[in-house]
Design a protein around this motif. Structure first.
Motif, PDB file in Angstrom:
ATOM      1  N   GLN A 121       1.141  -1.335   0.174  1.00 57.32           N
ATOM      2  CA  GLN A 121       0.283  -0.276   0.059  1.00 57.32           C
ATOM      3  C   GLN A 121       0.793   1.215   0.167  1.00 57.32           C
ATOM      4  N   ARG A 122       2.037   1.764   1.196  1.00 54.87           N
ATOM      5  CA  ARG A 122       2.350   2.416   1.066  1.00 54.87           C
ATOM      6  C   ARG A 122       4.349   2.671  -0.021  1.00 54.87           C
ATOM      7  N   ASP A 123       4.323   1.963  -0.823  1.00 52.82           N
ATOM      8  CA  ASP A 123       5.731   1.220  -2.097  1.00 52.82           C
ATOM      9  C   ASP A 123       4.793   0.922  -3.045  1.00 52.82           C
ATOM     10  N   GLY A 124       3.748   0.904  -3.309  1.00 53.50           N
ATOM     11  CA  GLY A 124       2.893   0.550  -4.783  1.00 53.50           C
ATOM     12  C   GLY A 124       2.921   0.734  -5.895  1.00 53.50           C
ATOM     13  N   ALA A 125       3.096   2.197  -5.665  1.00 51.72           N
ATOM     14  CA  ALA A 125       2.711   3.026  -6.560  1.00 51.72           C
ATOM     15  C   ALA A 125       4.763   3.913  -6.978  1.00 51.72           C
ATOM     16  N   LEU A 126       4.916   3.366  -6.075  1.00 50.83           N
ATOM     17  CA  LEU A 126       6.419   3.647  -6.532  1.00 50.83           C
ATOM     18  C   LEU A 126       7.652   2.352  -7.044  1.00 50.83           C
ATOM     19  N   MET A 127       7.100   1.279  -7.470  1.00 49.26           N
ATOM     20  CA  MET A 127       7.121  -0.208  -7.654  1.00 49.26           C
ATOM     21  C   MET A 127       6.726  -0.220  -9.091  1.00 49.26           C
ATOM     22  N   ASN A 128       7.809  -0.799  -9.785  1.00 47.98           N
ATOM     23  CA  ASN A 128       8.020  -1.129 -10.932  1.00 47.98           C
ATOM     24  C   ASN A 128       7.562  -2.117 -11.275  1.00 47.98           C
ATOM     25  N   GLU A 141       6.477  -9.569  -7.777  1.00 43.83           N
ATOM     26  CA  GLU A 141       7.410  -9.979  -6.965  1.00 43.83           C
ATOM     27  C   GLU A 141       6.948 -10.250  -5.774  1.00 43.83           C
ATOM     28  N   LEU A 142       6.239  -9.284  -5.119  1.00 44.00           N
ATOM     29  CA  LEU A 142       5.829  -9.399  -3.393  1.00 44.00           C
ATOM     30  C   LEU A 142       4.304  -9.896  -3.298  1.00 44.00           C
ATOM     31  N   VAL A 143       3.598  -9.787  -4.520  1.00 46.96           N
ATOM     32  CA  VAL A 143       2.060 -10.495  -4.635  1.00 46.96           C
ATOM     33  C   VAL A 143       2.648 -11.807  -4.275  1.00 46.96           C
ATOM     34  N   ARG A 144       3.785 -12.197  -5.229  1.00 42.35           N
ATOM     35  CA  ARG A 144       4.040 -13.918  -5.423  1.00 42.35           C
ATOM     36  C   ARG A 144       5.050 -13.935  -3.629  1.00 42.35           C
ATOM     37  N   LYS A 145       5.047 -13.454  -3.360  1.00 45.04           N
ATOM     38  CA  LYS A 145       5.906 -13.626  -1.575  1.00 45.04           C
ATOM     39  C   LYS A 145       4.237 -13.654  -0.679  1.00 45.04           C
ATOM     40  N   MET A 146       3.227 -12.416  -0.882  1.00 45.17           N
ATOM     41  CA  MET A 146       2.356 -13.175  -0.396  1.00 45.17           C
ATOM     42  C   MET A 146       1.364 -13.620  -0.676  1.00 45.17           C
ATOM     43  N   GLU A 147       1.332 -14.376  -1.798  1.00 46.88           N
ATOM     44  CA  GLU A 147       0.483 -15.579  -1.720  1.00 46.88           C
ATOM     45  C   GLU A 147       1.253 -16.497  -1.426  1.00 46.88           C
ATOM     46  N   SER A 148       2.417 -16.359  -1.750  1.00 49.79           N
ATOM     47  CA  SER A 148       3.242 -18.104  -1.422  1.00 49.79           C
ATOM     48  C   SER A 148       2.988 -17.565   0.699  1.00 49.79           C
ATOM     49  N   LEU A 149       3.247 -16.947   1.309  1.00 48.40           N
ATOM     50  CA  LEU A 149       3.077 -16.800   2.299  1.00 48.40           C
ATOM     51  C   LEU A 149       1.557 -16.836   3.583  1.00 48.40           C
ATOM     52  N   LYS A 150       1.225 -16.071   2.474  1.00 51.23           N
ATOM     53  CA  LYS A 150      -0.355 -16.473   2.471  1.00 51.23           C
ATOM     54  C   LYS A 150      -1.081 -17.972   3.400  1.00 51.23           C
ATOM     55  N   SER A 151      -0.552 -18.826   1.750  1.00 50.34           N
ATOM     56  CA  SER A 151      -0.913 -20.315   1.931  1.00 50.34           C
ATOM     57  C   SER A 151       0.113 -21.168   3.214  1.00 50.34           C
TER      58      SER A 151
END
Length: 168
Positions: free
Chosen positions: A74-81, A87-97
């Motif tokens: 939420q904080r850095d999403g606008a600044l990320m490519n 990568e962040l979404v995959r990491k979050m999904e992996s961690l969530k599962s």
């Protein structure tokens, strides 16, 4: 003939009166209140915390890490490519599962162990009830939920808790 039948019935009633005068001695136990007041309940809780503490801490750590990643998104999403976002979404999904899998396993194991400990405690409660019933010569002991009204002196829940507190 009619007088004879009446006399026979009257004799049966008079003979049966002493038997009816002997009332059964009945007691009730509030099992919920007994389990709430038992000192063993706290001991069981502490032993389960000790047994499952590491796993609980691990699951809680994963939860904190997921929260941190969501805040970062939420904080850095606008600044990320795009690559960083993916990568962040995959990491979050992996961690969530992984969190869901470990959390579910922990819940099942904890529930199973709580049931085992509850059953052990139930056996002790039943033995205490039986001992009190025999000592105080109760003919019948009912669970509080099965009775609409009971005199306070017929409730032996306090005696059960006291007996189990002494026996620990």
């Amino acid at each position: 003939m009619n007088k004879m039948v009446n006399r026979a019935l009257m004799t049966l009633v008079l003979l049966g009166a002493p038997l009816m005068a002997h009332a059964e001695k009945i007691a009730v136990v509030d099992m919920g209140a007994v389990f709430e007041q038992l000192p063993q309940r706290e001991q069981i809780s502490q032993s389960l915390k000790k047994e499952f503490g590491d796993r609980m801490a691990d699951v809680q750590k994963m939860q904190e890490e997921m929260r941190s990643l969501m805040e970062k998104q939420q904080r850095d999403g606008a600044l990320m490519n795009d690559a960083q976002k993916t990568e962040l979404v995959r990491k979050m999904e992996s961690l969530k599962s992984e969190y869901q899998l470990k959390g579910k396993a922990l819940d099942e194991d904890l529930r199973r162990r709580q049931g085992e400990e509850q059953n052990k405690l139930l056996v002790k409660v039943q033995k205490a009830i039986n001992t009190i019933a025999e000592k105080d010569q109760y003919d019948l002991v009912l669970q509080r939920g099965a009775v609409i009204y009971v005199k306070p002196n017929a409730d032996i829940s306090g005696k059960v808790v006291e007996a189990l507190s002494k026996g620990k």
